[in-house]
Design a protein around this motif. Structure first.
Motif, PDB file in Angstrom:
ATOM      1  N   ARG A 271     -46.009  82.444  36.351  1.00  0.00           N
ATOM      2  CA  ARG A 271     -47.261  82.753  37.059  1.00  0.00           C
ATOM      3  C   ARG A 271     -47.419  84.259  37.151  1.00  0.00           C
ATOM      4  NH1 ARG A 271     -49.232  78.332  39.745  1.00  0.00           N
ATOM      5  NH2 ARG A 271     -50.613  79.693  40.901  1.00  0.00           N
ATOM      6  N   TRP A 272     -48.656  84.703  37.108  1.00  0.00           N
ATOM      7  CA  TRP A 272     -48.945  86.137  37.232  1.00  0.00           C
ATOM      8  C   TRP A 272     -50.208  86.297  38.046  1.00  0.00           C
ATOM      9  CZ3 TRP A 272     -51.400  89.532  32.859  1.00  0.00           C
ATOM     10  CH2 TRP A 272     -51.429  90.874  33.282  1.00  0.00           C
ATOM     11  N   SER A 300     -53.584  84.024  38.070  1.00  0.00           N
ATOM     12  CA  SER A 300     -54.550  84.044  39.168  1.00  0.00           C
ATOM     13  C   SER A 300     -55.201  85.411  39.196  1.00  0.00           C
ATOM     14  CB  SER A 300     -53.847  83.769  40.501  1.00  0.00           C
ATOM     15  OG  SER A 300     -53.274  82.479  40.513  1.00  0.00           O
ATOM     16  N   ILE A 301     -56.525  85.423  39.129  1.00  0.00           N
ATOM     17  CA  ILE A 301     -57.253  86.677  39.023  1.00  0.00           C
ATOM     18  C   ILE A 301     -58.100  86.895  40.264  1.00  0.00           C
ATOM     19  CG2 ILE A 301     -58.951  87.981  37.691  1.00  0.00           C
ATOM     20  CD1 ILE A 301     -58.065  86.529  35.221  1.00  0.00           C
ATOM     21  N   PRO A 326     -57.651  80.555  38.270  1.00  0.00           N
ATOM     22  CA  PRO A 326     -58.029  80.653  39.686  1.00  0.00           C
ATOM     23  C   PRO A 326     -58.553  82.042  40.036  1.00  0.00           C
ATOM     24  CG  PRO A 326     -55.788  79.772  39.415  1.00  0.00           C
ATOM     25  CD  PRO A 326     -56.211  80.332  38.095  1.00  0.00           C
ATOM     26  N   THR A 327     -59.599  82.073  40.845  1.00  0.00           N
ATOM     27  CA  THR A 327     -60.146  83.325  41.359  1.00  0.00           C
ATOM     28  C   THR A 327     -60.430  83.149  42.849  1.00  0.00           C
ATOM     29  OG1 THR A 327     -62.408  82.665  40.802  1.00  0.00           O
ATOM     30  CG2 THR A 327     -61.194  83.911  39.140  1.00  0.00           C
ATOM     31  N   GLY A 328     -60.855  84.209  43.493  1.00  0.00           N
ATOM     32  CA  GLY A 328     -61.173  84.106  44.917  1.00  0.00           C
ATOM     33  C   GLY A 328     -61.843  85.359  45.416  1.00  0.00           C
ATOM     34  N   ALA A 340     -61.662  80.274  47.391  1.00  0.00           N
ATOM     35  CA  ALA A 340     -60.800  80.061  46.227  1.00  0.00           C
ATOM     36  C   ALA A 340     -61.525  79.184  45.234  1.00  0.00           C
ATOM     37  CB  ALA A 340     -59.482  79.411  46.635  1.00  0.00           C
ATOM     38  N   ALA A 341     -61.356  79.523  43.953  1.00  0.00           N
ATOM     39  CA  ALA A 341     -61.911  78.721  42.864  1.00  0.00           C
ATOM     40  C   ALA A 341     -60.774  78.353  41.935  1.00  0.00           C
ATOM     41  CB  ALA A 341     -62.978  79.495  42.103  1.00  0.00           C
ATOM     42  N   ALA A 342     -60.718  77.113  41.550  1.00  0.00           N
ATOM     43  CA  ALA A 342     -59.673  76.665  40.634  1.00  0.00           C
ATOM     44  C   ALA A 342     -59.976  77.055  39.204  1.00  0.00           C
ATOM     45  CB  ALA A 342     -59.515  75.147  40.728  1.00  0.00           C
ATOM     46  N   GLY A 343     -61.108  77.728  39.007  1.00  0.00           N
ATOM     47  CA  GLY A 343     -61.501  78.087  37.646  1.00  0.00           C
ATOM     48  C   GLY A 343     -62.408  77.011  37.074  1.00  0.00           C
ATOM     49  N   SER A 344     -63.050  77.339  35.994  1.00  0.00           N
ATOM     50  CA  SER A 344     -63.984  76.393  35.390  1.00  0.00           C
ATOM     51  C   SER A 344     -64.067  76.619  33.902  1.00  0.00           C
ATOM     52  CB  SER A 344     -65.375  76.560  36.021  1.00  0.00           C
ATOM     53  OG  SER A 344     -66.319  75.749  35.355  1.00  0.00           O
ATOM     54  N   GLU A 345     -64.301  75.524  33.181  1.00  0.00           N
ATOM     55  CA  GLU A 345     -64.542  75.647  31.754  1.00  0.00           C
ATOM     56  C   GLU A 345     -66.035  75.736  31.468  1.00  0.00           C
ATOM     57  OE1 GLU A 345     -62.095  73.527  29.020  1.00  0.00           O
ATOM     58  OE2 GLU A 345     -60.891  72.681  30.614  1.00  0.00           O
TER      59      GLU A 345
END
Length: 529
Positions: A271-272, A300-301, A326-328, A340-345
């Motif tokens: 993880r980074w 995680s960005i 993931p972003t936030g 928090a966002a789990a990300g999206s395609e």
């Protein structure tokens, strides 16, 4: 019952603190120093790796207790402030836990500060003791009370010693003091309570299904920490790692993509946590295709929106990483994270800051002439106050006025659309730089950008864009594409197109303030057309 055995609940109810209603977990930890108990759960598992150094969880607990006894013997008492000034290292982490263990308040100073800034902070905070590493010690005034940075050889410290028994303590007491980044003014000292630190931690563990009673004790993550520990995001990474048993790999010195690539490969990093600029510069490095990065599963960005091209580059160049990045969104004043966002395609959803965390409330305050309302937050994670200042961005109802503009979409995702005070006023029209930046980042070939206002004789201000591109884009091409995306009056009339990455500050974020100042100086001197 120990903290390890205590159930961290999922049920949330409203509790009133100081006349303000907050959403809080009904079953929750109350004191941050008790998190050190979790080190006993992980024993000899590696906790900190930096270069060739390895510190186990047992080492951490033993070292923190021994250093705590040393601080007590030197007169440190409960509630005393201790100024921590140093770069990422095992000693930094052990000193932090030692402060908490004896009931002292660690003040997380910025290791990038100048001698004057260090002196100003010490004068304002009046700590009982300063702990500084060798690289920073020369900036500490000679009359400051100092303690030793190191703790000696951990294996020579002897037994773990007795736990601190200071009696019942309130979760409203100050846990630490941390500084704002200062990108829009002088850094302010943010006071965070034990409640604030632990509420954010519990929300994060809740949504990731990593509460202590849910943890698989045979599994662990190896997490790379490239941001400074004295910032609020890294602080939460540190607290989380002790609870869930993660191994933290600390980079050494200023961010260097070559070192990070080697570090990921050598330590099998999984993880980074990074800001977009760090990721972009790693992907730009010629060694990225030659290193074995297959261990890396998640990035995680935070700190800035993730644009479509960066997401596509991650998918292409780092195929082992989950495509859902993931972003936030958050501020130091609200404990570091509100959404928090789990990300999206779905490319249309890229740039969203996600949904509010379980205990976070969001509302919007309209401002005349601005396209969206100011984001207001209320959460048990928010600061108690600014140390030494009467001003506060928190109103009487407990709402934190962020200064950011935003809106919620029909799925409940938060979108950041600008700043209340970061507006360009061109001929009476209010223009949000964030909206232009988002549109530019949607153009293929644009990798980084900042937009700001520069003086104009007739209009008051005109729009300036600094764009980093890996393609042969012209000003005319960029303007044509923007006209289909934003209002014509918002299309930049001043441009700088370059291949070199944008300047960043010590957090790794693009330093918009410095770039704007440089461009304005060049315009004034006639060096930019």
């Amino acid at each position: 019952m120990s903290l390890v055995e205590t159930t961290w609940g999922k049920e949330i109810a409203t509790e009133t603190v100081g006349g303000i209603p907050f959403r809080m977990y009904t079953e929750r930890p109350r004191r941050a120093e008790r998190l050190l108990d979790f080190a006993s759960r992980w024993h000899a598992r590696p906790h900190i790796i930096q270069g060739e150094r390895i510190v186990t969880f047992s080492d951490l607990r033993q070292g923190a207790i021994a250093k705590g006894h040393q601080l007590s013997s030197q007169g440190i008492q409960r509630g005393d402030r201790i100024f921590l000034l140093g770069w990422n290292s095992p000693e930094w982490i052990i000193n932090f836990w030692a402060c908490l263990h004896v009931g002292a308040v660690p003040v997380l100073a910025n290791a990038w500060w100048s001698e004057m800034e260090v002196g100003n902070a010490l004068a304002a905070l009046q700590p009982a003791m300063t702990l500084a590493d060798d690289r920073c010690a020369g900036r500490v005034p000679a009359d400051a009370a100092r303690g030793p940075w190191g703790i000696g050889a951990i294996e020579a410290l002897g037994g773990e010693g007795a736990d601190d028994t200071g009696g019942e303590r309130s979760e409203e007491e100050t846990a630490l003091i941390i500084f704002t980044s200062g990108t829009s003014g002088q850094p302010k000292a943010v006071v965070l309570s034990h409640r604030a630190l632990l509420a954010r931690l519990q929300m994060t563990l809740h949504i990731t299904r990593k509460l202590p009673q849910q943890i698989d004790e045979t599994a662990r993550d190896v997490t790379l920490v490239t941001g400074p520990l004295f910032h609020v995001g890294s602080m939460q990474t540190l607290l989380r790692a002790v609870v869930v048993g993660d191994t933290l790999v600390l980079s050494e010195g200023r961010y260097d993509p070559a070192e990070v690539l080697a570090c990921i490969e050598r330590n099998k990093v999984q993880r980074w946590n990074a800001v977009p600029t760090m990721v972009t510069r790693l992907l730009d490095h010629p060694d990225v295709s030659r290193r074995d990065l297959s261990s890396l599963k998640a990035i995680s960005i935070g700190g800035a929106p993730v644009h479509a091209e960066l997401m596509q580059r991650i998918r292409t160049q780092l195929p082992s990483v989950s495509p859902r990045i993931p972003t936030g969104y958050g501020l130091t004043e609200n404990g570091g994270q509100a959404t928090a966002a789990a990300g999206s395609e779905d490319i249309a959803e890229l740039g969203s800051a996600g949904k509010p965390l379980p205990c976070v409330e969001i509302r919007f305050l309209p401002h005349p002439g601005l396209p969206d309302g100011e984001i207001l937050l209320r959460s048990p994670t928010q600061m108690s106050r600014f140390f030494g200042l009467d001003e506060s961005p928190i109103d009487e109802q407990g709402w934190l006025h962020t200064g950011d503009l935003g809106r919620l979409d029909d799925k409940g995702n938060l979108w950041i659309t600008g700043r209340c005070k970061d507006m360009i006023i061109r001929g009476g029209e209010n223009i949000a730089p964030a909206a232009i930046e988002r549109a530019l980042l949607g153009i293929p070939g644009v990798t980084e950008t900042v937009v700001f206002g520069v003086p104009h004789r007739d209009l008051g201000e005109e729009v300036m864009a600094v764009v980093v591109t890996d393609a042969d884009l012209t000003t005319q091409q960029l303007q044509e594409q923007l006209r289909a995306r934003i209002a014509s009056f918002a299309v930049p009339s001043r441009w700088r197109i370059q291949r070199e990455p944008l300047a960043t500050n010590d957090t790794g974020k693009v330093d918009k303030k410095a770039i704007s100042a440089q461009v304005r100086a060049e315009l004034q001197n006639g060096g930019l057309t």
